[in-house]
Design a protein around this motif. Structure first.
Motif, PDB file in Angstrom:
ATOM      1  N   UNK A 110       0.839  -1.203   0.000  1.00 28.34           N
ATOM      2  CA  UNK A 110       0.000   0.000   0.000  1.00 28.34           C
ATOM      3  C   UNK A 110       0.871   1.250   0.000  1.00 28.34           C
ATOM      4  N   UNK A 111       1.884   1.259   0.841  1.00 29.99           N
ATOM      5  CA  UNK A 111       2.789   2.411   0.911  1.00 29.99           C
ATOM      6  C   UNK A 111       3.567   2.556  -0.394  1.00 29.99           C
ATOM      7  N   UNK A 112       4.012   1.449  -0.968  1.00 33.64           N
ATOM      8  CA  UNK A 112       4.725   1.504  -2.246  1.00 33.64           C
ATOM      9  C   UNK A 112       3.836   2.074  -3.347  1.00 33.64           C
TER      10      UNK A 112
ATOM     11  N   UNK B 104       2.034   9.095  -6.016  1.00 32.81           N
ATOM     12  CA  UNK B 104       2.187  10.396  -5.344  1.00 32.81           C
ATOM     13  C   UNK B 104       0.974  10.743  -4.494  1.00 32.81           C
ATOM     14  N   UNK B 105       0.478   9.753  -3.750  1.00 32.95           N
ATOM     15  CA  UNK B 105      -0.658   9.965  -2.849  1.00 32.95           C
ATOM     16  C   UNK B 105      -0.147   9.885  -1.416  1.00 32.95           C
TER      17      UNK B 105
ATOM     18  N   UNK C 165      -0.849   8.281   7.819  1.00 32.81           N
ATOM     19  CA  UNK C 165      -1.341   7.407   8.898  1.00 32.81           C
ATOM     20  C   UNK C 165      -0.956   5.956   8.632  1.00 32.81           C
ATOM     21  N   UNK C 166      -1.242   5.480   7.422  1.00 26.59           N
ATOM     22  CA  UNK C 166      -0.940   4.090   7.092  1.00 26.59           C
ATOM     23  C   UNK C 166       0.559   3.843   7.116  1.00 26.59           C
ATOM     24  N   UNK C 167       1.332   4.796   6.607  1.00 27.04           N
ATOM     25  CA  UNK C 167       2.791   4.653   6.614  1.00 27.04           C
ATOM     26  C   UNK C 167       3.324   4.593   8.034  1.00 27.04           C
ATOM     27  N   UNK C 168       2.838   5.466   8.902  1.00 25.13           N
ATOM     28  CA  UNK C 168       3.285   5.471  10.298  1.00 25.13           C
ATOM     29  C   UNK C 168       2.915   4.168  10.994  1.00 25.13           C
ATOM     30  N   UNK C 169       1.731   3.634  10.683  1.00 29.30           N
ATOM     31  CA  UNK C 169       1.305   2.374  11.296  1.00 29.30           C
ATOM     32  C   UNK C 169       2.200   1.226  10.861  1.00 29.30           C
ATOM     33  N   UNK C 170       2.607   1.232   9.590  1.00 31.74           N
ATOM     34  CA  UNK C 170       3.520   0.200   9.101  1.00 31.74           C
ATOM     35  C   UNK C 170       4.865   0.304   9.811  1.00 31.74           C
ATOM     36  N   UNK C 171       5.386   1.521   9.934  1.00 24.07           N
ATOM     37  CA  UNK C 171       6.670   1.704  10.608  1.00 24.07           C
ATOM     38  C   UNK C 171       6.599   1.324  12.083  1.00 24.07           C
ATOM     39  N   UNK C 172       5.433   1.529  12.696  1.00 22.81           N
ATOM     40  CA  UNK C 172       5.274   1.144  14.098  1.00 22.81           C
ATOM     41  C   UNK C 172       5.424  -0.372  14.250  1.00 22.81           C
ATOM     42  N   UNK C 173       4.965  -1.121  13.259  1.00 19.22           N
ATOM     43  CA  UNK C 173       5.136  -2.579  13.321  1.00 19.22           C
ATOM     44  C   UNK C 173       6.613  -2.956  13.195  1.00 19.22           C
ATOM     45  N   UNK C 174       7.325  -2.235  12.336  1.00 15.11           N
ATOM     46  CA  UNK C 174       8.760  -2.496  12.239  1.00 15.11           C
ATOM     47  C   UNK C 174       9.432  -2.227  13.589  1.00 15.11           C
TER      48      UNK C 174
END
Length: 309
Positions: A240-242, A248-249, A253-262
């Motif tokens: 989704x992030x890719x 260019x959208x 929120x979704x990106x931060x949530x993904x990084x939180x899992x990392x």
């Protein structure tokens, strides 16, 4: 209908059972002979009457690619392959082209509902030709909930793209609930955190199935002491992030949530060590593994270290 199901794990097995309950004839294949109806894919195809429909529910990537390739060599023109796993939509286009060259149809289906889908139904996001979707409609009607829960999202790849974005949204919602819970626990203002979450299940704008599941988890383990603070990601969040970068959208929120899992997978974050070291250098904030988060006060030696000119 008669349909083949490849992969009889938690999702595939339950979907096969829901189809059988709905009156369909399901021939299932799994690598585990204890739950498989046939010995291999060749026997599965032989057991099905043409035009055949084979639903694939195996892990994304190489397992799905190998299964589709094997079916391409066994099926005949007019048959249809359905990929109901969590495949990348880019892979769908390749599989669709490979099967179309042999006259075989391809439909991708994003499936949501988890272990609850057997009784409640599965949300289905489909991609493919309209004729193929219509041919499979008896199966879709049985798998989906009684009301709603189905969309023909578009051409091949659209079903898995929709499911990918769905899972990205899910990441953000889960992260918001998690952060709210942590703040309520840490603030020492609210005495009944569990009761607070339960109260939100009725009448609030954030009531949802995810909130219901969180309350269920708190009922089973009120302080979550039986769990590790570790969360895996299944791939859709990254895709989704890719896709957001490619189009260019902005998806903060979704990106931060993904990084939180990392971050959850690091017991002692290297990045946070660098931040602690820098804070110590410019502000005299002494933080050691023994001291935890307690640093120097404003009147402590070194707290007024001036920045370089």
């Amino acid at each position: 209908m008669q349909i083949g199901m490849v992969g009889l794990g938690r999702m595939g097995g339950n979907m096969a059972e829901r189809l059988r309950r709905g009156g369909h004839e399901v021939v299932g294949y799994d690598r585990d002979p204890a739950i498989s109806d046939v010995e291999d894919l060749k026997e599965l195809v032989e057991r099905l009457r043409p035009p055949r429909a084979v639903w694939v529910m195996v892990p994304a990537g190489e397992p799905t690619r190998a299964t589709v390739e094997a079916l391409a060599g066994l099926l005949a023109p007019g048959d249809i392959v359905i990929d109901g796993g969590n495949s990348h939509y880019v892979d769908d286009r390749r599989h669709g082209d490979e099967l179309a060259a042999k006259g075989i149809g391809f439909v991708d289906v994003g499936v949501s509902g988890g272990v609850w889908g057997l009784d409640n139904g599965y949300a289905l996001m489909t991609g493919g030709d309209e004729a193929h979707i219509r041919a499979l409609s008896p199966v879709f009607d049985t798998l989906k909930p009684a009301e709603g829960g189905f969309v023909h999202a578009g051409k091949i790849g659209a079903g898995h793209f929709a499911k990918m974005v769905h899972n990205g949204i899910e990441y953000g919602m889960m992260q918001a609930f998690a952060e709210g819970w942590e703040l309520l626990e840490a603030a020492d203002v609210v005495d009944d955190v569990e009761g607070t979450f339960k109260s939100w299940r009725q009448g609030t704008v954030i009531r949802s199935w995810l909130l219901d599941l969180m309350v269920r988890a708190l009922d089973e383990d009120p302080d979550l002491s039986e769990l590790r603070g570790y969360a895996q990601d299944s791939g859709e969040g990254r895709w989704t992030v890719q896709a957001a970068v490619e189009h260019a959208v902005p998806l903060p929120v979704i990106t931060a949530a993904l990084y939180a899992r990392f971050r959850s997978r690091q017991s002692d974050s290297p990045a946070m060590k660098v931040i602690a070291a820098l804070r110590s250098q410019f502000g005299g904030h002494a933080v050691s593994s023994a001291e935890g988060s307690e640093g120097l006060g404003a009147d402590s030696p070194g707290a007024d270290v001036a920045p370089p000119a």
